[in-house]
Design an enzyme around this catalytic site. Sequence first.
Site, PDB file in Angstrom:
ATOM      1  N   CYS A  88     -27.227  19.734  19.654  1.00 38.16           N
ATOM      2  CA  CYS A  88     -26.085  20.577  20.052  1.00 38.16           C
ATOM      3  C   CYS A  88     -25.340  21.083  18.821  1.00 38.16           C
ATOM      4  O   CYS A  88     -24.962  22.256  18.754  1.00 38.16           O
ATOM      5  CB  CYS A  88     -25.118  19.784  20.944  1.00 38.16           C
ATOM      6  SG  CYS A  88     -25.829  19.237  22.509  1.00 38.16           S
TER       7      CYS A  88
ATOM      8  N   CYS B 123     -24.452  14.860  19.933  1.00 41.02           N
ATOM      9  CA  CYS B 123     -25.828  15.356  20.030  1.00 41.02           C
ATOM     10  C   CYS B 123     -26.162  16.197  18.800  1.00 41.02           C
ATOM     11  O   CYS B 123     -25.547  17.248  18.573  1.00 41.02           O
ATOM     12  CB  CYS B 123     -25.973  16.185  21.314  1.00 41.02           C
ATOM     13  SG  CYS B 123     -27.501  17.126  21.438  1.00 41.02           S
TER      14      CYS B 123
END
Length: 161
Positions: A34, A31
């Site tokens: 993230c 991600c």
Amino acid sequence: MAEMGSAQELAECLLAAGDRLVVVDFYSPGCGGCRVLHPKICQIAEKNPDVIFLKVNYEEHPSLCAGLRVHVLPFFRFYRGAAGRVCSFSCTTATINKFRDAMAKHGGVMSDAGPSKGLEDSELLRLASCRDFLFTPPRRSAVFSPFYPCGEREGTPALAP
């Protein structure tokens, strides 16, 4: 930040935390949001040594995340003592103030909050379907230590906070 290896480990950490604030970061190495947000969360963690920061890898623990109804990343849950889960939300680098506001609201040391609740009953029931969840209550003598993020355990090597 301590990496959680199972649903059981997460439940034990939450129960062992006592009245301390626990922030659980649900993330995925794939991600982009993230990866960008992680350094900022680490900076906040360094400035708040009284708060326990844990992380759960979505890719390695999909049943745990599904059991906790985590469907968007990055996602954060705040837990504290007898109150259990106090808030949960997703945020990005553009909305990092949402995280800072939650830290300001729920951070700090509380005293006499009562026994730790950890996960809510509904969350525990959903996690019971996880094959790695064989929860046994932690020993009553478990004391939080920065070298053992989830309380002291026999035969467990020291983990860096």
